[in-house]
Design a protein around this motif. Structure first.
Motif, PDB file in Angstrom:
ATOM      1  N   THR A 132      87.699  87.350 -27.857  1.00  0.00           N
ATOM      2  CA  THR A 132      87.695  85.951 -27.422  1.00  0.00           C
ATOM      3  C   THR A 132      86.497  85.674 -26.531  1.00  0.00           C
ATOM      4  OG1 THR A 132      90.108  85.880 -27.492  1.00  0.00           O
ATOM      5  CG2 THR A 132      89.002  84.147 -26.249  1.00  0.00           C
ATOM      6  N   MET A 133      85.758  84.620 -26.871  1.00  0.00           N
ATOM      7  CA  MET A 133      84.665  84.168 -26.029  1.00  0.00           C
ATOM      8  C   MET A 133      85.211  83.192 -24.991  1.00  0.00           C
ATOM      9  SD  MET A 133      81.541  83.499 -28.768  1.00  0.00           S
ATOM     10  CE  MET A 133      82.426  82.211 -29.662  1.00  0.00           C
ATOM     11  N   GLU A 134      84.567  83.128 -23.828  1.00  0.00           N
ATOM     12  CA  GLU A 134      85.037  82.227 -22.783  1.00  0.00           C
ATOM     13  C   GLU A 134      84.789  80.770 -23.124  1.00  0.00           C
ATOM     14  OE1 GLU A 134      82.786  84.122 -19.681  1.00  0.00           O
ATOM     15  OE2 GLU A 134      84.622  84.873 -18.749  1.00  0.00           O
ATOM     16  N   VAL A 135      83.818  80.520 -24.000  1.00  0.00           N
ATOM     17  CA  VAL A 135      83.481  79.164 -24.437  1.00  0.00           C
ATOM     18  C   VAL A 135      83.400  79.168 -25.960  1.00  0.00           C
ATOM     19  CG1 VAL A 135      81.832  77.267 -24.274  1.00  0.00           C
ATOM     20  CG2 VAL A 135      82.173  78.780 -22.318  1.00  0.00           C
ATOM     21  N   PRO A 136      84.001  78.198 -26.647  1.00  0.00           N
ATOM     22  CA  PRO A 136      83.950  78.180 -28.111  1.00  0.00           C
ATOM     23  C   PRO A 136      82.536  77.946 -28.641  1.00  0.00           C
ATOM     24  CG  PRO A 136      85.671  76.713 -27.286  1.00  0.00           C
ATOM     25  CD  PRO A 136      84.834  77.103 -26.116  1.00  0.00           C
ATOM     26  N   LEU A 137      82.293  78.389 -29.848  1.00  0.00           N
ATOM     27  CA  LEU A 137      81.087  78.016 -30.580  1.00  0.00           C
ATOM     28  C   LEU A 137      81.148  76.514 -30.812  1.00  0.00           C
ATOM     29  CD1 LEU A 137      78.577  78.966 -32.305  1.00  0.00           C
ATOM     30  CD2 LEU A 137      80.136  78.999 -34.243  1.00  0.00           C
ATOM     31  N   MET A 138      80.101  75.788 -30.440  1.00  0.00           N
ATOM     32  CA  MET A 138      80.152  74.334 -30.543  1.00  0.00           C
ATOM     33  C   MET A 138      78.937  73.777 -31.264  1.00  0.00           C
ATOM     34  SD  MET A 138      79.128  73.000 -26.705  1.00  0.00           S
ATOM     35  CE  MET A 138      78.943  71.310 -27.277  1.00  0.00           C
ATOM     36  N   LEU A 139      79.116  72.596 -31.852  1.00  0.00           N
ATOM     37  CA  LEU A 139      78.043  71.901 -32.559  1.00  0.00           C
ATOM     38  C   LEU A 139      77.508  70.794 -31.672  1.00  0.00           C
ATOM     39  CD1 LEU A 139      76.641  71.881 -35.376  1.00  0.00           C
ATOM     40  CD2 LEU A 139      78.209  70.029 -36.003  1.00  0.00           C
ATOM     41  N   TYR A 140      76.178  70.804 -31.433  1.00  0.00           N
ATOM     42  CA  TYR A 140      75.533  69.796 -30.585  1.00  0.00           C
ATOM     43  C   TYR A 140      74.135  69.550 -31.122  1.00  0.00           C
ATOM     44  CZ  TYR A 140      73.551  67.574 -26.408  1.00  0.00           C
ATOM     45  OH  TYR A 140      72.933  66.707 -25.539  1.00  0.00           O
ATOM     46  N   ASN A 141      73.772  68.269 -31.305  1.00  0.00           N
ATOM     47  CA  ASN A 141      72.459  67.920 -31.866  1.00  0.00           C
ATOM     48  C   ASN A 141      72.197  68.631 -33.183  1.00  0.00           C
ATOM     49  OD1 ASN A 141      71.728  66.110 -29.924  1.00  0.00           O
ATOM     50  ND2 ASN A 141      70.379  67.488 -28.795  1.00  0.00           N
ATOM     51  N   ASN A 142      73.251  68.745 -34.013  1.00  0.00           N
ATOM     52  CA  ASN A 142      73.155  69.426 -35.313  1.00  0.00           C
ATOM     53  C   ASN A 142      72.761  70.893 -35.193  1.00  0.00           C
ATOM     54  OD1 ASN A 142      73.857  67.159 -36.919  1.00  0.00           O
ATOM     55  ND2 ASN A 142      71.787  66.354 -36.690  1.00  0.00           N
ATOM     56  N   ARG A 143      73.057  71.487 -34.041  1.00  0.00           N
ATOM     57  CA  ARG A 143      72.789  72.908 -33.834  1.00  0.00           C
ATOM     58  C   ARG A 143      74.071  73.589 -33.388  1.00  0.00           C
ATOM     59  NH1 ARG A 143      69.049  71.470 -36.166  1.00  0.00           N
ATOM     60  NH2 ARG A 143      66.818  71.639 -35.707  1.00  0.00           N
ATOM     61  N   SER A 144      74.300  74.811 -33.872  1.00  0.00           N
ATOM     62  CA  SER A 144      75.438  75.606 -33.427  1.00  0.00           C
ATOM     63  C   SER A 144      75.055  76.343 -32.154  1.00  0.00           C
ATOM     64  CB  SER A 144      75.841  76.608 -34.513  1.00  0.00           C
ATOM     65  OG  SER A 144      76.334  75.947 -35.657  1.00  0.00           O
ATOM     66  N   TYR A 145      75.872  76.162 -31.098  1.00  0.00           N
ATOM     67  CA  TYR A 145      75.591  76.755 -29.790  1.00  0.00           C
ATOM     68  C   TYR A 145      76.590  77.892 -29.506  1.00  0.00           C
ATOM     69  CZ  TYR A 145      72.148  73.404 -28.016  1.00  0.00           C
ATOM     70  OH  TYR A 145      71.015  72.675 -27.791  1.00  0.00           O
ATOM     71  N   VAL A 146      76.072  78.988 -28.967  1.00  0.00           N
ATOM     72  CA  VAL A 146      76.911  80.132 -28.614  1.00  0.00           C
ATOM     73  C   VAL A 146      76.718  80.472 -27.142  1.00  0.00           C
ATOM     74  CG1 VAL A 146      76.965  81.173 -30.912  1.00  0.00           C
ATOM     75  CG2 VAL A 146      75.076  81.704 -29.369  1.00  0.00           C
ATOM     76  N   PRO A 147      77.746  81.038 -26.492  1.00  0.00           N
ATOM     77  CA  PRO A 147      77.578  81.514 -25.113  1.00  0.00           C
ATOM     78  C   PRO A 147      76.634  82.704 -25.077  1.00  0.00           C
ATOM     79  CG  PRO A 147      79.749  82.076 -25.966  1.00  0.00           C
ATOM     80  CD  PRO A 147      79.120  81.184 -26.978  1.00  0.00           C
ATOM     81  N   VAL A 148      75.533  82.555 -24.374  1.00  0.00           N
ATOM     82  CA  VAL A 148      74.461  83.539 -24.449  1.00  0.00           C
ATOM     83  C   VAL A 148      74.870  84.893 -23.883  1.00  0.00           C
ATOM     84  CG1 VAL A 148      73.401  82.807 -22.272  1.00  0.00           C
ATOM     85  CG2 VAL A 148      72.005  83.915 -23.998  1.00  0.00           C
ATOM     86  N   ARG A 149      75.688  84.907 -22.836  1.00  0.00           N
ATOM     87  CA  ARG A 149      76.075  86.189 -22.250  1.00  0.00           C
ATOM     88  C   ARG A 149      76.911  87.020 -23.225  1.00  0.00           C
ATOM     89  NH1 ARG A 149      76.066  88.456 -17.353  1.00  0.00           N
ATOM     90  NH2 ARG A 149      75.353  86.507 -16.393  1.00  0.00           N
TER      91      ARG A 149
END
Length: 311
Positions: free
Chosen positions: A269-286
């Motif tokens: 489990t990641m602390e923050v979900p994978l999210m879509l923003y500005n047509n880009r998929s964002y992941v928690p970098v740590r």
């Protein structure tokens, strides 16, 4: 046209042919929309002499070379370093270069009299020696006169933008120059609400076309760009809708909107979900950095995430 994985999972609808190149080899040639392989690209073109050279099994590669173009000769000049460039705007003709008037549309491939000779409503963009951005509109001028005006405004580099009915200027809630038709696009300058987050990987700053985000005190970055910089292969499973990330013996499977991730087949489990923003998929970098045996630090002074990753 070459569609790389940065464009998405497919080329989108079209009425030409799609040549799918996976790991340097043509694997399929289909009519219309096609997938874009995670470790390759898809070439879209109509039937012609070049198209006939592609067969399933053909070995293919391509490379990008950026160079300045000789303003008169039209031949490649010195190479251009694009590593710090996020976005470019194509326009013209060039009005000023290093403070000198250019205004030679024909030499840059602009052949219409309405651009090179006639008077008209025109717009321009440029910068001063102090790196201050200036945009403006001028009525009833030639390209040469627009270049002279730009020079008198103390600009050192400037280009002509779209003119005529498309030439308009909007500032502080009202039009200073009204358009003659509905405008489908614009160059917009706005004040940032916060200082952008910067990121450095193995001592080199990484630039994104969409800035990193902070959500719930966690830094998220555009997934594909950071994975590519880390040497991680990114793919998309059309059946499951999962995004895959693989490097050496590590395989991650993620899904947009979910904080669950499969790591070599085991759920974490990641602390923050994978999210879509500005047509880009964002992941928690740590999370993703540590999964690939990296280390993350934060430099408060420079507002910068610092990543160290073993090759």
């Amino acid at each position: 046209t070459i569609f790389t994985p940065a464009f998405g999972a497919t080329t989108g609808p079209h009425n030409k042919y799609s040549i799918i190149v996976d790991k340097g080899t043509v694997t399929q040639i289909v009519s219309g929309q096609a997938m874009i392989p995670a470790e390759g690209y898809t070439i879209v073109m109509g039937p012609n002499e070049l198209f006939n050279r592609f067969k399933v099994g053909t070995k293919v590669d391509y490379r990008l070379e950026y160079s300045k173009i000789g303003i008169n000769a039209g031949t490649p000049g010195e190479k251009v370093d694009w590593s710090r460039i996020r976005t470019t705007v194509g326009a013209g003709p060039t009005l000023l270069r290093n403070g000198t008037i250019i205004a030679n549309g024909a030499a840059e491939g602009f052949l219409e009299d309405k651009i090179n000779k006639n008077r008209g409503q025109r717009s321009f963009i440029g910068v001063t020696r102090d790196n201050i951005l200036i945009m403006g509109t001028v009525g009833n001028v030639t390209i040469r006169e627009l270049a002279e005006i730009s020079q008198n405004l103390n600009l050192v580099d400037a280009i002509n933008l779209d003119g005529g009915a498309s030439s308009s200027l909007y500032y502080n809630g009202r039009y200073l120059t009204s358009p003659g038709r509905k405008i489908s696009n614009a160059l917009v300058v706005t004040r940032l609400k916060s200082v952008p987050i910067r990121l450095k990987l193995n001592g080199e700053e990484v630039f994104f076309d969409s800035d990193p985000l902070i959500i719930n005190n966690r830094t998220l970055v555009p997934m594909r760009k950071i994975f590519e910089k880390m040497g991680v292969a990114v793919g998309y499973n059309q059946k499951t809708g999962n995004i895959t990330a693989k490097k050496d013996d590590m395989l991650l499977e993620l899904k947009s909107g979910s904080n669950r991730v499969m790591v070599n087949g085991k759920e974490q489990t990641m602390e923050v979900p994978l999210m879509l923003y500005n047509n880009r998929s964002y992941v928690p970098v740590r999370f993703v950095t540590e999964m690939f045996k990296g280390r993350v630090d934060w430099n408060q002074t420079d507002n910068m995430v610092i990543l160290e990753l073993n090759s």
